[in-house]
Scaffold this active site. Sequence first.
Site, short mmCIF file in Angstrom:
data_model
loop_
_atom_site.label_atom_id
_atom_site.label_comp_id
_atom_site.label_asym_id
_atom_site.label_seq_id
_atom_site.Cartn_x
_atom_site.Cartn_y
_atom_site.Cartn_z
CG HIS A 162 -2.10 -0.72 1.24
ND1 HIS A 162 -2.13 -2.08 1.36
CD2 HIS A 162 -3.39 -0.32 1.15
CE1 HIS A 162 -3.39 -2.49 1.34
NE2 HIS A 162 -4.18 -1.45 1.22
CG ASN B 12 4.57 -4.16 2.51
OD1 ASN B 12 4.06 -3.09 2.80
ND2 ASN B 12 3.88 -5.29 2.41
CD GLU C 134 10.67 21.87 -0.82
OE1 GLU C 134 11.50 22.16 -1.71
OE2 GLU C 134 9.45 21.78 -1.01
MN MN Z 1 2.45 -2.06 3.32
MN MN Z 2 9.06 21.94 -3.22
#
Ligand code: MN
Ligand code: MN
Length: 293
Positions: free
Chosen positions: A130, A161, A284
Amino acid sequence: MSLFTFGKNSLIFIGFIILLNACSPSATDDNVTPNPNIGSSNSEHLALGNPSNAQTDINAPTNYLIEKEEFVLSYNRDRGLANWVSWHLDLTWRGNADRQDDFRPDTQVPEEWYRVTQNDYRNSGFDRGHLCPSADRTRSVSVNSATFVMTNMMPQSPNNNRETWRFLEEYSRDLLDQGNELYIIAGSYGQGGSGSNGGTTNTIAEGKVVVPSNTWKVIIVLANGSGDVSRVTNNTRVIAVDMPNTQSIGNDWGKYRVSVDQLEQATGLDFLSNVSTDIQAVIEAKVDSGPTK
Ligand code: MN
Ligand code: MN
């Protein structure tokens, strides 16, 4: 006077004027400032921006916007994968619904394109991983079920995962319980990962789905409140990770933290584009060093 009282010739004339306007390339050239939200609704999931200026346009097959109540994504037909999935997470999305496990094709993928099926990852050695987690969408059965469309999956190495990626998901929900709301964007890039069958795999499903080399996520952490975009400051916590899609990944997600700038470089996306460029420049560039559990 209704339209129907126009004579036939007037209608032809109006039609001609409309045609002239549609054919004129200079009709909208005055508007040179790109609007990052063209083609998208005012979805809460895109409050901080549309990272690739995705549009719901069949002529944009590698950056096709799919909007849902539960999350929004940019789909890439040629990779059989989302470029990114974006969702807002606060406590209103959480509840007691059980995990539905009803993996299925996404009918919002244009029917002219291949729709990845629930069986396309079978025996590949990769999980149907997911992007927007099932456990982030437990308010109701239908909201949980929405996370099981295949456009919200990527072929993810089981160790990525089930350990590293999952531990970050769980930490995100811990942040909720500490009085925060989150904006999360997740996706993958590159090609070639290792699953439980060993070796390096470039594609699955007879070439229709690319196995990414990296999985990534950006999490913006805000104390609960309203007017979220305007509350992002130079001190807002932003967690960005870039993880190898391999079985040899370590399980400490904190070791995979990078700056958002690094992820923008790697993916070609622009995160937080609705936040002022001055604030983006500060938050950032940092690599998160906060707690990891
Ligand atoms: Mn997952
Ligand atoms: Mn940006």
